[in-house]
Design a protein around this motif. Structure first.
Motif, PDB file in Angstrom:
ATOM      1  N   TYR A  87       0.678  -1.065   0.023  1.00 31.14           N
ATOM      2  CA  TYR A  87      -0.017  -0.085  -0.079  1.00 31.14           C
ATOM      3  C   TYR A  87       0.877   1.191   0.068  1.00 31.14           C
ATOM      4  O   TYR A  87       0.641   2.263  -0.530  1.00 31.14           O
ATOM      5  CB  TYR A  87      -0.980  -0.026   1.111  1.00 31.14           C
ATOM      6  CG  TYR A  87      -2.054  -0.993   1.016  1.00 31.14           C
ATOM      7  CD1 TYR A  87      -2.933  -1.110   0.079  1.00 31.14           C
ATOM      8  CD2 TYR A  87      -2.465  -1.932   2.096  1.00 31.14           C
ATOM      9  CE1 TYR A  87      -3.891  -1.856  -0.329  1.00 31.14           C
ATOM     10  CE2 TYR A  87      -3.302  -2.809   1.944  1.00 31.14           C
ATOM     11  CZ  TYR A  87      -4.084  -2.553   0.906  1.00 31.14           C
ATOM     12  OH  TYR A  87      -5.203  -3.752   0.938  1.00 31.14           O
ATOM     13  N   THR A  88       1.901   1.261   0.793  1.00 30.85           N
ATOM     14  CA  THR A  88       2.773   2.269   0.749  1.00 30.85           C
ATOM     15  C   THR A  88       3.447   2.591  -0.629  1.00 30.85           C
ATOM     16  O   THR A  88       3.611   3.720  -1.106  1.00 30.85           O
ATOM     17  CB  THR A  88       3.933   2.217   1.699  1.00 30.85           C
ATOM     18  OG1 THR A  88       3.468   1.840   2.967  1.00 30.85           O
ATOM     19  CG2 THR A  88       4.963   3.464   1.855  1.00 30.85           C
ATOM     20  N   SER A  93       3.575   5.589  -6.033  1.00 33.58           N
ATOM     21  CA  SER A  93       3.583   5.317  -7.342  1.00 33.58           C
ATOM     22  C   SER A  93       2.041   5.644  -8.134  1.00 33.58           C
ATOM     23  O   SER A  93       1.548   6.592  -8.144  1.00 33.58           O
ATOM     24  CB  SER A  93       4.172   4.201  -7.773  1.00 33.58           C
ATOM     25  OG  SER A  93       3.726   2.940  -7.186  1.00 33.58           O
ATOM     26  N   SER A  94       1.736   4.287  -8.693  1.00 34.25           N
ATOM     27  CA  SER A  94       0.407   4.590  -9.330  1.00 34.25           C
ATOM     28  C   SER A  94      -0.414   2.962  -9.187  1.00 34.25           C
ATOM     29  O   SER A  94       0.349   1.812  -9.117  1.00 34.25           O
ATOM     30  CB  SER A  94       0.591   5.067 -10.674  1.00 34.25           C
ATOM     31  OG  SER A  94       1.019   4.056 -11.456  1.00 34.25           O
ATOM     32  N   PRO A  95      -1.679   2.936  -9.461  1.00 34.04           N
ATOM     33  CA  PRO A  95      -2.277   1.588  -9.552  1.00 34.04           C
ATOM     34  C   PRO A  95      -1.558   0.859 -11.058  1.00 34.04           C
ATOM     35  O   PRO A  95      -1.741  -0.457 -11.003  1.00 34.04           O
ATOM     36  CB  PRO A  95      -3.754   1.966  -9.709  1.00 34.04           C
ATOM     37  CG  PRO A  95      -3.781   3.295  -9.129  1.00 34.04           C
ATOM     38  CD  PRO A  95      -2.527   4.173  -9.230  1.00 34.04           C
ATOM     39  N   LYS A 149       9.949   5.700 -16.049  1.00 34.36           N
ATOM     40  CA  LYS A 149       9.155   6.882 -15.935  1.00 34.36           C
ATOM     41  C   LYS A 149      10.251   8.061 -15.997  1.00 34.36           C
ATOM     42  O   LYS A 149      10.871   8.104 -14.812  1.00 34.36           O
ATOM     43  CB  LYS A 149       8.156   6.972 -14.736  1.00 34.36           C
ATOM     44  CG  LYS A 149       7.141   8.396 -15.213  1.00 34.36           C
ATOM     45  CD  LYS A 149       6.149   8.022 -13.912  1.00 34.36           C
ATOM     46  CE  LYS A 149       5.250   9.428 -14.191  1.00 34.36           C
ATOM     47  NZ  LYS A 149       4.238   9.504 -12.929  1.00 34.36           N
ATOM     48  N   GLY A 150      10.111   8.867 -16.780  1.00 36.38           N
ATOM     49  CA  GLY A 150      10.843  10.042 -16.950  1.00 36.38           C
ATOM     50  C   GLY A 150      12.333  10.039 -17.102  1.00 36.38           C
ATOM     51  O   GLY A 150      13.016   8.953 -17.604  1.00 36.38           O
ATOM     52  N   TRP A 173       8.270   7.761  -7.534  1.00 34.32           N
ATOM     53  CA  TRP A 173       7.904   6.379  -8.575  1.00 34.32           C
ATOM     54  C   TRP A 173       8.627   5.311  -8.331  1.00 34.32           C
ATOM     55  O   TRP A 173       8.449   4.101  -8.139  1.00 34.32           O
ATOM     56  CB  TRP A 173       8.007   6.844  -9.828  1.00 34.32           C
ATOM     57  CG  TRP A 173       7.451   6.025 -11.046  1.00 34.32           C
ATOM     58  CD1 TRP A 173       8.637   5.235 -11.302  1.00 34.32           C
ATOM     59  CD2 TRP A 173       6.518   5.690 -11.602  1.00 34.32           C
ATOM     60  NE1 TRP A 173       7.910   4.256 -12.305  1.00 34.32           N
ATOM     61  CE2 TRP A 173       6.559   4.559 -12.318  1.00 34.32           C
ATOM     62  CE3 TRP A 173       4.919   6.092 -11.492  1.00 34.32           C
ATOM     63  CZ2 TRP A 173       5.725   3.898 -13.222  1.00 34.32           C
ATOM     64  CZ3 TRP A 173       3.988   5.615 -12.256  1.00 34.32           C
ATOM     65  CH2 TRP A 173       4.298   4.542 -13.032  1.00 34.32           C
ATOM     66  N   VAL A 174      10.196   5.602  -8.089  1.00 33.42           N
ATOM     67  CA  VAL A 174      11.203   4.649  -8.080  1.00 33.42           C
ATOM     68  C   VAL A 174      10.983   4.064  -6.802  1.00 33.42           C
ATOM     69  O   VAL A 174      11.146   2.677  -6.505  1.00 33.42           O
ATOM     70  CB  VAL A 174      12.471   5.177  -8.358  1.00 33.42           C
ATOM     71  CG1 VAL A 174      13.546   4.034  -8.143  1.00 33.42           C
ATOM     72  CG2 VAL A 174      12.647   5.702  -9.717  1.00 33.42           C
ATOM     73  N   ILE A 175      10.970   4.840  -5.592  1.00 39.92           N
ATOM     74  CA  ILE A 175      10.722   4.301  -4.185  1.00 39.92           C
ATOM     75  C   ILE A 175       9.555   3.384  -4.294  1.00 39.92           C
ATOM     76  O   ILE A 175       9.524   2.173  -3.656  1.00 39.92           O
ATOM     77  CB  ILE A 175      10.777   5.367  -3.119  1.00 39.92           C
ATOM     78  CG1 ILE A 175      12.062   6.248  -3.095  1.00 39.92           C
ATOM     79  CG2 ILE A 175      10.378   4.889  -1.809  1.00 39.92           C
ATOM     80  CD1 ILE A 175      12.189   7.581  -2.692  1.00 39.92           C
ATOM     81  N   GLY A 176       8.494   3.669  -4.881  1.00 35.83           N
ATOM     82  CA  GLY A 176       7.162   3.036  -4.676  1.00 35.83           C
ATOM     83  C   GLY A 176       7.353   1.682  -5.557  1.00 35.83           C
ATOM     84  O   GLY A 176       7.007   0.725  -4.961  1.00 35.83           O
TER      85      GLY A 176
END
Length: 250
Positions: A87-88, A93-95, A149-150, A173-176
């Protein structure tokens, strides 16, 4: 028909899991804590499973021993860590990334099953080669997607057309993605532990009840330490309550 039922069940489970990822992202974006979401969903599931297990296992219940209870706690611990990291990671990030990272679970499960000698490896068979190649492709693809991403994340200076906010989003995003990868490892370990417990204690509803029960206790302890705001426990707006109910149905 009987052969196809397990595949239909797995497809339905994956669809439900994708729905849960989307719903959880929505409520956490609205300010709901992932710790509280885990606590509420598992507490409600524990209550439902307690009633169900008492109903379906009234006559025959395998004896509970200390080692079995310790196994239940270990199952709950890995399940709690999997949900926490998952969940974190979704929140950061994103679904879409969360759904894509689900493909890691079969690969990691295969690796752990081989390590615990639950899966036989014979490089002369097509089955072993297919599983090994699938594991390599799924793990490699998931990490490529994490860093996709990016611009490069090691960039120290911001381009003229970018901003610090963009850099923070890319880092999140990367950490997620990495947290979701840890979630997949924990989920794979949870599957292995569950399989070992079911061999010794073949009562599925009771096993799942104790799993949710221990997850509820662990998440409640963490919530009491981390979440000091009493209003954080509120299930309003109603979207929070709907998300908790959906997580139980899933």
């Amino acid at each position: 028909m009987k052969v196809s039922l397990p595949f239909v069940g797995m497809v339905m489970a994956e669809c439900a899991q994708v729905g849960l990822i989307i719903v959880s992202k929505a409520v956490m974006s609205k300010g709901m804590s992932s710790f509280i979401f885990i606590c509420y969903s598992n507490a409600l599931a524990s209550l439902i499973l307690l009633l169900s297990s008492l109903l379906f296992h009234r006559s025959q219940r395998p004896p509970l021993t200390f080692s079995i209870v310790c196994g239940f706690f270990l199952l709950g611990l890995f399940g709690f860590l999997a949900q926490l990291f998952g969940y974190t990671g979704i929140n950061l990030s994103s679904p879409t990334l969360g759904t894509a990272m689900l493909n890691l679970v079969p690969g990691f499960t295969f690796v752990l099953a081989v390590a615990f000698r639950m899966e036989k490896v014979d490089w002369r068979t097509f089955t072993t080669l297919a599983k090994s190649m699938g594991t390599i492709v799924s793990i490699g693809g998931a990490f490529i997607l994490t860093y996709y991403k990016g611009p490069p994340i090691w960039m120290t200076r911001f381009p003229l057309n970018s901003s610090p906010q963009l850099f923070v989003q890319l880092s999140n995003w990367v950490i997620g993605g990495l947290l979701l990868a840890v979630d997949c490892v924990m989920t794979s370990a949870w599957i292995i532990i569950q399989a070992l417990i079911l061999k010794k204690y073949p009562a599925e509803l009771i096993v799942v009840f104790f799993y949710c029960f221990f997850v509820t206790i662990l998440s409640a302890i963490v919530c009491l330490v981390v979440e000091r705001d009493p209003f954080a426990w509120s299930l309003k707006p109603n979207m929070r309550l709907a998300a908790v109910l959906y997580s139980v149905c899933k």
